[in-house]
Design an enzyme around this catalytic site. Structure first.
Site, PDB file in Angstrom:
ATOM      1  N   LYS A   9      25.345   7.584  51.065  1.00 42.80           N
ATOM      2  CA  LYS A   9      24.846   8.951  51.183  1.00 42.80           C
ATOM      3  C   LYS A   9      23.390   8.962  51.612  1.00 42.80           C
ATOM      4  CE  LYS A   9      28.783   9.741  50.392  1.00 42.80           C
ATOM      5  NZ  LYS A   9      29.037   8.323  50.352  1.00 42.80           N
ATOM      6  N   GLY A  44      39.730   5.951  57.303  1.00 39.27           N
ATOM      7  CA  GLY A  44      39.586   6.672  56.050  1.00 39.27           C
ATOM      8  C   GLY A  44      38.145   7.102  55.876  1.00 39.27           C
ATOM      9  N   GLY A  95      35.515   4.402  56.862  1.00 40.11           N
ATOM     10  CA  GLY A  95      35.451   4.159  58.298  1.00 40.11           C
ATOM     11  C   GLY A  95      34.749   5.263  59.058  1.00 40.11           C
ATOM     12  N   HIS A 104      34.705   9.494  40.679  1.00 41.68           N
ATOM     13  CA  HIS A 104      34.864  10.592  39.728  1.00 41.68           C
ATOM     14  C   HIS A 104      36.210  10.536  39.015  1.00 41.68           C
ATOM     15  CE1 HIS A 104      35.607  11.968  43.899  1.00 41.68           C
ATOM     16  NE2 HIS A 104      36.604  12.697  43.417  1.00 41.68           N
ATOM     17  N   HIS A 106      26.584  36.864  49.176  1.00 39.16           N
ATOM     18  CA  HIS A 106      26.329  36.956  50.616  1.00 39.16           C
ATOM     19  C   HIS A 106      24.824  36.867  50.863  1.00 39.16           C
ATOM     20  CE1 HIS A 106      26.674  38.349  54.780  1.00 39.16           C
ATOM     21  NE2 HIS A 106      25.639  39.138  54.530  1.00 39.16           N
TER      22      HIS A 106
END
EC number: 1.8.1.4
Length: 480
Positions: free
Chosen positions: A51, A197, A200, A335, A459
Site C-alpha cells: 500500500k 489476482g 498480480g 482481516h 452529499h
C-alpha cells in the site's frame, strides 16, 4: 522443565498477534512464537508495504496529470530507492507497534521455529533461515529463546508463502515473487506478470505507473478471477487504457533466462505458442499454506488439499489443536485471519460465538482503479438458484467523482428478487476499498433493499453511488 501456558500461538502475523492479544484480554497466560517478523507477511511483505508503494504510484500519477487540475508540477520524477525506503519504513514502524502491543498485553514472544512434538507441547529451535531464504532475523528485545514449552491450547497461525510452479521457480534475480517485487534495486523497463489476482494486478499497476511496459498473463478467461465478471471486464479496459497488455486464457509454459532478461513461452490454450521477452517476471500465481514441519500429520490433524480442516471456529479434529488464517483455507486475507482468531479464542474461553461466515468477508484490490466486493457474484447467485434484481450505477453520474477527476467507476448490487436480501456488492473506482464496508455492515445486519433505499447518504460523496445502485435495482435510480 518446560514453560507452561494456557495458550500458545504459532505465528505472529495478523491472525496470530490479534488472537494473542484477545487471549490475554480474556485472562489466558499467552505466548506467541515466530521465527521472522512480528506482524507476519502482511505487515512486513504484503498488505502494508504494497500500500505504501501504491501510494507513491498514485501521487506520481497525479503529478503526471497535474495540468488537468490546473496545477503545474514541473517535470515529475522519482527516486526508486526512496520509494522503496519509505515502504520499508512504514512496515518497520508497524512491526515495532505490534511488539509494543504484545508487551502491553503481557504476551510472551518466543523466537524460533516451532513444531508440535505431542499434544500440549511444542519444541522451539533456532531459525535456520527466514522466509526470504536469508540469514535468520535477530530476536526482538525481551523475546524468549529456543526450548520446550507446554500449553493447554495450541493455535497454529503460520500463514502462507508464494506458490511455486515447476520449471518457473523464482530465483530472486530475474523471476520474482512479491518479496523481490517490493524491493527492486532498479526499475525494469519491461515486466511480465504471471497471474492476475490482487497481488498480480497491484504490481502491474505500480510498475506500469512508474514507467515499465507491463504484460499480464492469466490462465483463466478473465482477470481478477474471483471478482464479478462485469467488474473484471471494466478493470481490464482500464488497465489496457493505461497501456498494460492483458492476455487471458493463456499460461506461461517455460522460461529461458538470459543475463539480464527472461524469454517466456506463452501457450494461448488453442495450440498457439508465442514468446515474450522481459527484464523481469513476477510470479503471482497464488499462495500455499505453511503447514510443513509443524508435526500436524504425525498427530493425526486432518489436512485437506494443503489446508488444515477446522469446524468454522478454529478447532481441528484433534482436541487442543486449532488452526486459523491462511492455513485454515480461503479467503487468504489478513482481516479474515484476525476475525477467525478472535472467534477461536473466544470459543476456547467458552463464550457464545458463531462460526465464521466466509460469504461476509470483503475482498479489496488497491490498484487504480480500486476494486472491492462482498458476497455473491451475479454468476454465483444464479448458480445458487436465486431470482435476481441487479442495480448498477456509474461514477460518471456522481458529482464527487467528477470533482475528484475520477469519473470512471461502477457499483453493482445484487438482491434476491423475492426477499430483498442483499446477496452481493461489487465496486470498481476511486476509494471503493473504503466504501465496501457499508455493504458489509448491511449484509451482516440482514438489511434489505427497503432499509438501504430509505437510508440518507451524505452529499456530495462517493457513497451516493452505493445508494443509486440500490435504487437502480428497483427502478428508482435518479442520476442516471
Amino acid at each position: 522443565m518446560a514453560d507452561s501456558y494456557d495458550v500458545i500461538i504459532i505465528g505472529a502475523g495478523p491472525g496470530g498477534y490479534v488472537t494473542a492479544i484477545r487471549a490475554a484480554q480474556l485472562g489466558f497466560k499467552t505466548a506467541v512464537v515466530d521465527r521472522e517478523h512480528l506482524g507476519g507477511i502482511c505487515l512486513n511483505w504484503g498488505c502494508i508495504p504494497t500500500k505504501a508503494l501504491l501510494r507513491s504510484a498514485d501521487i506520481y500519477h497525479g503529478m503526471l496529470h497535474a495540468e488537468s487540475y490546473g496545477l503545474s508540477a514541473g517535470t515529475p520524477g522519482f527516486d526508486l530507492g526512496k520509494v522503496v525506503g519509505r515502504s520499508r519504513g512504514v512496515s518497520n514502524q508497524l512491526a515495532t507497534g505490534v511488539g509494543f502491543l504484545l508487551k502491553k498485553n503481557k504476551v510472551d514472544v518466543i523466537w524460533g521455529e516451532a513444531s508440535i512434538t505431542k499434544l500440549g507441547e511444542i519444541a522451539v529451535k533456532p531459525a535456520t533461515k527466514s522466509a526470504l531464504g536469508r540469514p535468520p532475523i535477530p530476536a526482538p528485545k525481551g523475546a524468549l529463546g529456543p526450548g520446550s514449552y507446554t500449553a493447554k491450547n495450541i493455535i497454529v497461525a503460520t500463514g502462507a508463502r508464494p506458490r511455486v510452479l515447476p520449471g518457473l521457480e523464482p530465483d530472486g534475480k530475474l523471476i520474482w515473487t512479491y518479496y523481490e517485487a517490493m524491493v527492486p534495486e532498479t526499475m525494469p523497463k519491461t515486466l511480465l506478470v504471471m497471474g492476475s489476482g490482487a497481488i498480480g494486478v497491484e504490481f502491474a499497476y505500480f510498475y506500469r505507473t512508474m514507467g515499465a511496459e507491463v504484460t499480464i498473463v492469466e490462465v483463466l478467461p478473465q482477470i481478477l478471477p474471483v471478482e464479478d465478471a462485469e467488474i473484471a471486464a471494466h478493470a481490464r479496459k482500464r488497465f489496457e487504457k493505461m497501456g498494460i497488455k492483458v492476455i487471458t486464457g493463456a499460461k506461461v509454459t517455460g522460461v529461458e533466462k538470459g543475463e539480464s532478461s527472461i524469454t517466456a513461452t506463452i501457450d494461448d490454450g488453442k495450440g498457439g505458442l508465442s514468446k515474450i521477452t522481459a527484464d523481469r517476471l513476477i510470479s503471482a500465481v497464488g499462495v500455499v499454506g505453511n503447514i510443513d514441519n509443524l508435526g500436524l500429520e504425525k498427530l493425526g490433524v486432518k489436512i485437506e488439499r494443503g489446508i488444515v480442516a477446522t469446524d468454522g471456529k478454529g478447532a481441528t479434529n484433534v482436541p487442543g489443536i486449532y488452526a486459523i488464517g491462511d492455513i485454515a483455507g480461503a479467503p487468504m486475507l489478513a482481516h479474515k485471519a484476525e476475525h477467525e482468531g478472535v472467534i477461536c479464542i473466544e470459543t476456547i474461553k467458552g463464550l457464545h460465538t458463531h462460526a465464521l461466515d466466509r460469504a461476509m468477508i470483503p475482498g479489496c484490490t488497491y490498484c487504480n482503479p480500486q476494486i472491492a466486493s462482498v458476497g455473491l457474484t451475479e454468476a454465483k447467485a444464479k448458480e445458487a438458484g436465486h431470482e435476481l434484481k441487479i442495480g448498477r450505477f456509474n461514477f460518471i453520474g456522481n458529482g464527487k467523482a467528477i470533482a475528484l477527476g475520477e469519473p470512471e467507476g461502477l457499483v453493482k448490487t445484487i438482491f434476491d428478487a423475492k426477499t430483498g436480501q442483499l446477496l452481493g456488492a461489487h465496486m470498481i473506482g476511486a476509494e471503493v476499498t473504503e466504501l465496501i464496508q457499508g455493504f458489509v455492515v448491511a449484509m451482516n445486519c440482514e438489511t434489505t433493499e427497503e432499509e438501504l433505499i430509505h437510508a440518507v447518504f451524505p452529499h456530495p460523496t462517493l457513497s451516493e453511488t452505493m445508494h443509486e445502485s440500490v435504487l437502480d435495482a428497483y427502478g428508482r435510480v435518479v442520476h442516471m
